[in-house]
Write a protein that holds these residues in place. Sequence first.
Motif, PDB file in Angstrom:
ATOM      1  N   ALA A   1     -14.017 -22.848 -40.074  1.00 50.09           N
ATOM      2  CA  ALA A   1     -15.387 -23.214 -40.432  1.00 50.09           C
ATOM      3  C   ALA A   1     -15.468 -24.653 -40.927  1.00 50.09           C
ATOM      4  N   GLU A   2     -14.412 -25.108 -41.585  1.00 45.41           N
ATOM      5  CA  GLU A   2     -14.387 -26.491 -42.063  1.00 45.41           C
ATOM      6  C   GLU A   2     -14.339 -27.487 -40.897  1.00 45.41           C
TER       7      GLU A   2
ATOM      8  N   ASN B   1     -22.263 -28.298 -40.019  1.00 44.04           N
ATOM      9  CA  ASN B   1     -22.659 -27.699 -41.294  1.00 44.04           C
ATOM     10  C   ASN B   1     -23.251 -26.295 -41.183  1.00 44.04           C
ATOM     11  N   GLN B   2     -24.067 -26.034 -40.166  1.00 46.20           N
ATOM     12  CA  GLN B   2     -24.776 -24.767 -40.113  1.00 46.20           C
ATOM     13  C   GLN B   2     -24.040 -23.694 -39.333  1.00 46.20           C
ATOM     14  N   GLN B   3     -22.883 -24.007 -38.811  1.00 47.67           N
ATOM     15  CA  GLN B   3     -22.155 -23.014 -38.039  1.00 47.67           C
ATOM     16  C   GLN B   3     -21.407 -22.027 -38.938  1.00 47.67           C
ATOM     17  N   LYS B   4     -21.266 -20.822 -38.415  1.00 44.46           N
ATOM     18  CA  LYS B   4     -20.411 -19.817 -39.038  1.00 44.46           C
ATOM     19  C   LYS B   4     -19.289 -19.475 -38.069  1.00 44.46           C
ATOM     20  N   VAL B   5     -18.207 -18.973 -38.619  1.00 47.58           N
ATOM     21  CA  VAL B   5     -17.036 -18.636 -37.816  1.00 47.58           C
ATOM     22  C   VAL B   5     -16.545 -17.250 -38.208  1.00 47.58           C
TER      23      VAL B   5
ATOM     24  N   LYS C   1     -18.792 -19.259 -48.008  1.00 47.27           N
ATOM     25  CA  LYS C   1     -19.517 -18.001 -48.179  1.00 47.27           C
ATOM     26  C   LYS C   1     -18.940 -17.022 -47.169  1.00 47.27           C
ATOM     27  N   MET C   2     -18.317 -15.939 -47.659  1.00 46.63           N
ATOM     28  CA  MET C   2     -17.474 -15.116 -46.814  1.00 46.63           C
ATOM     29  C   MET C   2     -17.769 -13.626 -46.958  1.00 46.63           C
TER      30      MET C   2
ATOM     31  N   TRP D   1     -21.018 -19.609 -34.147  1.00 48.24           N
ATOM     32  CA  TRP D   1     -22.443 -19.583 -33.806  1.00 48.24           C
ATOM     33  C   TRP D   1     -23.246 -20.246 -34.917  1.00 48.24           C
ATOM     34  N   ASP D   2     -24.470 -20.668 -34.556  1.00 43.87           N
ATOM     35  CA  ASP D   2     -25.429 -21.127 -35.548  1.00 43.87           C
ATOM     36  C   ASP D   2     -26.812 -20.684 -35.092  1.00 43.87           C
ATOM     37  N   TYR D   3     -27.832 -21.135 -35.796  1.00 42.29           N
ATOM     38  CA  TYR D   3     -29.179 -20.640 -35.531  1.00 42.29           C
ATOM     39  C   TYR D   3     -29.839 -21.300 -34.328  1.00 42.29           C
ATOM     40  N   GLU D   4     -29.285 -22.380 -33.834  1.00 41.22           N
ATOM     41  CA  GLU D   4     -29.956 -23.141 -32.791  1.00 41.22           C
ATOM     42  C   GLU D   4     -29.106 -23.352 -31.538  1.00 41.22           C
ATOM     43  N   SER D   5     -27.992 -22.652 -31.397  1.00 36.97           N
ATOM     44  CA  SER D   5     -27.150 -22.856 -30.218  1.00 36.97           C
ATOM     45  C   SER D   5     -26.555 -21.540 -29.762  1.00 36.97           C
TER      46      SER D   5
END
Length: 284
Positions: free
Chosen positions: A54-55, A59-63, A84-85, A115-119
Amino acid sequence: MSDQVILGISNTHHYRFTIVNLTETAKEPMFLHSLNKEMSVFLSKTMMGALFLAEMTKNQQKVSIQWKDESNKQALAYSDRYGKMKSVAYSANHEEGDIRNEFILGQGIMKVIRWDYESDTYQSYTNLIEDTFEANFIKYLTESEQIRAMVGMDVVPFDFPGNDFSAKGIFFEALPEATEESFIFLRSKINSLITKESFWTLNIDQILETLEKEIGSPLEVLSKESPEFLCDCSRHKVADIIASLGEQEANSIIDEMGKIEITCEFCRTAYQFDSFDVEKFFKQ
């Protein structure tokens, strides 16, 4: 003391690095799911791996990292770059003397999703080998991401009364400008440190200082965050699951059980819905 993750860069060698103390964050799913010693170690390392990936993202992506071996031993961990896990793991029973009882994964699959909210969602896979989580994590990075990296993880499980649980890790990722010479140099220095038990007894700031001394050049800190176990389930999300069943199926469960109860896989929160709730869902 709260957990912490440090993100920084080695300008001398063109590497990004992450240092994490995930002790308190890893304890929560360990106790929630009553994990044995073996799976406490595996899940803690899976959580660190998800955080390290995630690092590397925007910024808005989650893994998420999910793996499962041929014995049905499995783990799943989600993280964003702020730590945040949420996570869960399931144990498998091996015969006494099986090498996989000593923190070795069996053959299977490791899947990583971003993934993120816009892709669109991005998924990648690697085949597990019978080795440590760290070896499989590096295998994934090499095969699926074509990234040169070094990782060190140390998890001290609750092994006997009075023993303190601990979960710490370091991760170095090569930037495009990094040279082969830097990779060889850093790998030798980092490998010499992560094999020392005394190195992992240090706090996170002392780990940073020790790395700087061993490497012989400064490590620039870019940010510090505080990881935490934070499940994002809600009654509204669970209601969507019930709605997806369809009204006939939902009412059938109500007729048979008197209610619908769904328990979150990660935080074990139980959500209950009665006939009035179900009627309201489908009217809306």
